[in-house]
Motif scaffolding. Structure first.
Motif, PDB file in Angstrom:
ATOM      1  N   LEU A  95      14.342  25.931  -8.457  1.00  0.00           N
ATOM      2  CA  LEU A  95      13.813  27.008  -7.631  1.00  0.00           C
ATOM      3  C   LEU A  95      13.962  28.312  -8.408  1.00  0.00           C
ATOM      4  O   LEU A  95      15.092  28.713  -8.734  1.00  0.00           O
ATOM      5  CB  LEU A  95      14.577  27.105  -6.309  1.00  0.00           C
ATOM      6  N   PRO A  96      12.863  28.967  -8.759  1.00  0.00           N
ATOM      7  CA  PRO A  96      12.989  30.222  -9.505  1.00  0.00           C
ATOM      8  C   PRO A  96      13.791  31.248  -8.708  1.00  0.00           C
ATOM      9  O   PRO A  96      13.770  31.261  -7.478  1.00  0.00           O
ATOM     10  CB  PRO A  96      11.531  30.680  -9.666  1.00  0.00           C
ATOM     11  N   VAL A  97      14.497  32.098  -9.420  1.00  0.00           N
ATOM     12  CA  VAL A  97      15.166  33.228  -8.786  1.00  0.00           C
ATOM     13  C   VAL A  97      14.103  34.300  -8.535  1.00  0.00           C
ATOM     14  O   VAL A  97      13.376  34.686  -9.446  1.00  0.00           O
ATOM     15  CB  VAL A  97      16.279  33.788  -9.688  1.00  0.00           C
ATOM     16  N   GLU A  98      14.004  34.752  -7.316  1.00  0.00           N
ATOM     17  CA  GLU A  98      12.998  35.769  -6.983  1.00  0.00           C
ATOM     18  C   GLU A  98      13.651  37.136  -7.016  1.00  0.00           C
ATOM     19  O   GLU A  98      14.620  37.401  -6.299  1.00  0.00           O
ATOM     20  CB  GLU A  98      12.369  35.474  -5.625  1.00  0.00           C
ATOM     21  N   THR A  99      13.116  38.010  -7.864  1.00  0.00           N
ATOM     22  CA  THR A  99      13.648  39.354  -8.029  1.00  0.00           C
ATOM     23  C   THR A  99      12.502  40.314  -8.294  1.00  0.00           C
ATOM     24  O   THR A  99      11.615  40.020  -9.106  1.00  0.00           O
ATOM     25  CB  THR A  99      14.674  39.404  -9.185  1.00  0.00           C
ATOM     26  N   ALA A 100      12.494  41.434  -7.591  1.00  0.00           N
ATOM     27  CA  ALA A 100      11.452  42.459  -7.737  1.00  0.00           C
ATOM     28  C   ALA A 100      10.056  41.871  -7.575  1.00  0.00           C
ATOM     29  O   ALA A 100       9.115  42.306  -8.243  1.00  0.00           O
ATOM     30  CB  ALA A 100      11.585  43.166  -9.087  1.00  0.00           C
ATOM     31  N   GLY A 101       9.925  40.867  -6.712  1.00  0.00           N
ATOM     32  CA  GLY A 101       8.627  40.257  -6.474  1.00  0.00           C
ATOM     33  C   GLY A 101       8.197  39.261  -7.523  1.00  0.00           C
ATOM     34  O   GLY A 101       7.060  38.782  -7.500  1.00  0.00           O
ATOM     35  N   VAL A 102       9.094  38.917  -8.459  1.00  0.00           N
ATOM     36  CA  VAL A 102       8.778  38.024  -9.579  1.00  0.00           C
ATOM     37  C   VAL A 102       9.614  36.752  -9.462  1.00  0.00           C
ATOM     38  O   VAL A 102      10.819  36.813  -9.178  1.00  0.00           O
ATOM     39  CB  VAL A 102       9.067  38.725 -10.923  1.00  0.00           C
ATOM     40  N   LYS A 103       8.986  35.599  -9.701  1.00  0.00           N
ATOM     41  CA  LYS A 103       9.707  34.327  -9.757  1.00  0.00           C
ATOM     42  C   LYS A 103      10.171  34.100 -11.196  1.00  0.00           C
ATOM     43  O   LYS A 103       9.347  33.909 -12.094  1.00  0.00           O
ATOM     44  CB  LYS A 103       8.803  33.181  -9.311  1.00  0.00           C
ATOM     45  N   LEU A 104      11.476  34.131 -11.412  1.00  0.00           N
ATOM     46  CA  LEU A 104      12.036  34.123 -12.761  1.00  0.00           C
ATOM     47  C   LEU A 104      12.756  32.815 -13.067  1.00  0.00           C
ATOM     48  O   LEU A 104      13.559  32.333 -12.271  1.00  0.00           O
ATOM     49  CB  LEU A 104      13.015  35.290 -12.923  1.00  0.00           C
ATOM     50  N   ILE A 105      12.450  32.255 -14.240  1.00  0.00           N
ATOM     51  CA  ILE A 105      13.156  31.094 -14.776  1.00  0.00           C
ATOM     52  C   ILE A 105      13.623  31.436 -16.193  1.00  0.00           C
ATOM     53  O   ILE A 105      12.847  31.953 -17.002  1.00  0.00           O
ATOM     54  CB  ILE A 105      12.252  29.846 -14.819  1.00  0.00           C
ATOM     55  N   SER A 106      14.887  31.143 -16.488  1.00  0.00           N
ATOM     56  CA  SER A 106      15.433  31.397 -17.823  1.00  0.00           C
ATOM     57  C   SER A 106      16.525  30.394 -18.115  1.00  0.00           C
ATOM     58  O   SER A 106      17.283  30.004 -17.213  1.00  0.00           O
ATOM     59  CB  SER A 106      15.999  32.824 -17.905  1.00  0.00           C
TER      60      SER A 106
END
Length: 279
Positions: A95-106
């Motif tokens: 599940l991507p981390v959602e931050t500032a309206g962005v789905k982030l994967i790292s």
């Protein structure tokens, strides 16, 4: 793909047609387009540009994902201040981390310790990229922004081969010739892989004085325009160095930094308009 697959698509005669690529295509079917953020040179602020572009696209009303492909130096969690979070798993995958309206994967969000070195050879990196792509619940996205490491090696090549959707690239440079020499190789990379270049972004383009607001050219000028001419692509933006913005990035507050830096945000708005313009 046969059971003897090494995961190294760059050396595989079946690259681009095997069953594993079809599998990835099914899992990424909700992603309309990939935006590859590339630079031949490290230290040009590529990750900051990629994060900023993703945030500004989201603010414009687009559904945006951000994949940090810089496995050896994943900067995205730090820029957003989430480096101590860890990815959770849903029914289908990460599940991507959602931050500032962005789905982030790292990969920085799956390491036991963010300070541990990632010591991987090419096949391991290619396998990790494939896993992050195919085992992530991206959902419907207008744009998946990919922050690649410097150069034109395994990650960039595998990314181009694995992504089934339309792809375009942004090439980030700084004004100096030492950066331009490497970024010209990125232009050649895009030409050979038939990835259209949206345009060139000249980062660290001058310095904005925090006291008087005056702009000074610390690293020369004109480099981005020369690279744009070589790429036969527009010079989209010349992003200045704003100390206040850079401090907010170091503090994990990139979105807030953008809000408080009109000079940086104005240049990024040009990039967003170029990305979203009807083709």
């Amino acid at each position: 793909m046969s059971s003897s697959c090494s995961g190294n698509c760059g050396s595989c005669s079946s690259a681009g047609s095997c069953s594993e690529k079809k599998e990835v295509a099914n899992l990424l079917q909700g992603v309309r387009e990939a935006i590859l953020v590339l630079s031949g040179k490290g230290g040009v602020g590529k990750s900051t540009v990629a994060a900023s572009v993703a945030v500004e696209l989201a603010k414009s009303g687009k559904k945006v994902g951000l994949l940090d492909v810089d496995f050896h130096g994943p900067s995205q969690p730090t820029l957003f201040g989430i480096q101590y979070l860890r990815l959770e798993e849903g029914q289908k995958g990460f599940l991507p981390v959602e931050t500032a309206g962005v789905k982030l994967i790292s990969v920085g969000l799956v390491l036991d310790d963010p300070d541990h070195a990632v010591i991987w050879r090419g096949p391991a990196k290619n396998g990790a990229l494939k896993q992050l792509l195919e085992e992530t619940e991206w959902g419907d996205l207008d744009y998946l922004v990919l922050d690649f490491p410097p150069g034109t090696g395994d990650e960039a090549l595998s990314g181009c081969q694995l992504l089934p959707m339309p792809k375009r690239a942004l090439v980030v440079t700084t004004p100096q010739e030492v950066a331009l020499a490497d970024c010209r190789k990125c232009v050649d990379f895009c030409e050979k892989l038939e990835v259209p270049i949206i345009g060139i972004i000249e980062n660290m383009s001058g310095f904005v004085c925090p006291d008087c607001g005056s702009r000074h050219e610390l690293f020369g000028s004109g480099g981005g325009a020369l690279l744009a001419k070589k790429a036969n692509a527009p010079l989209l933006a010349q992003i200045p160095m704003d100390p206040a913005f850079l401090r907010r990035c170091d503090d994990g507050e990139l979105p807030a930094g953008l809000e408080n830096s009109p000079a940086v945000r104005a240049e990024l708005d040009k990039v967003v308009k170029a990305i979203t313009a009807a083709k």
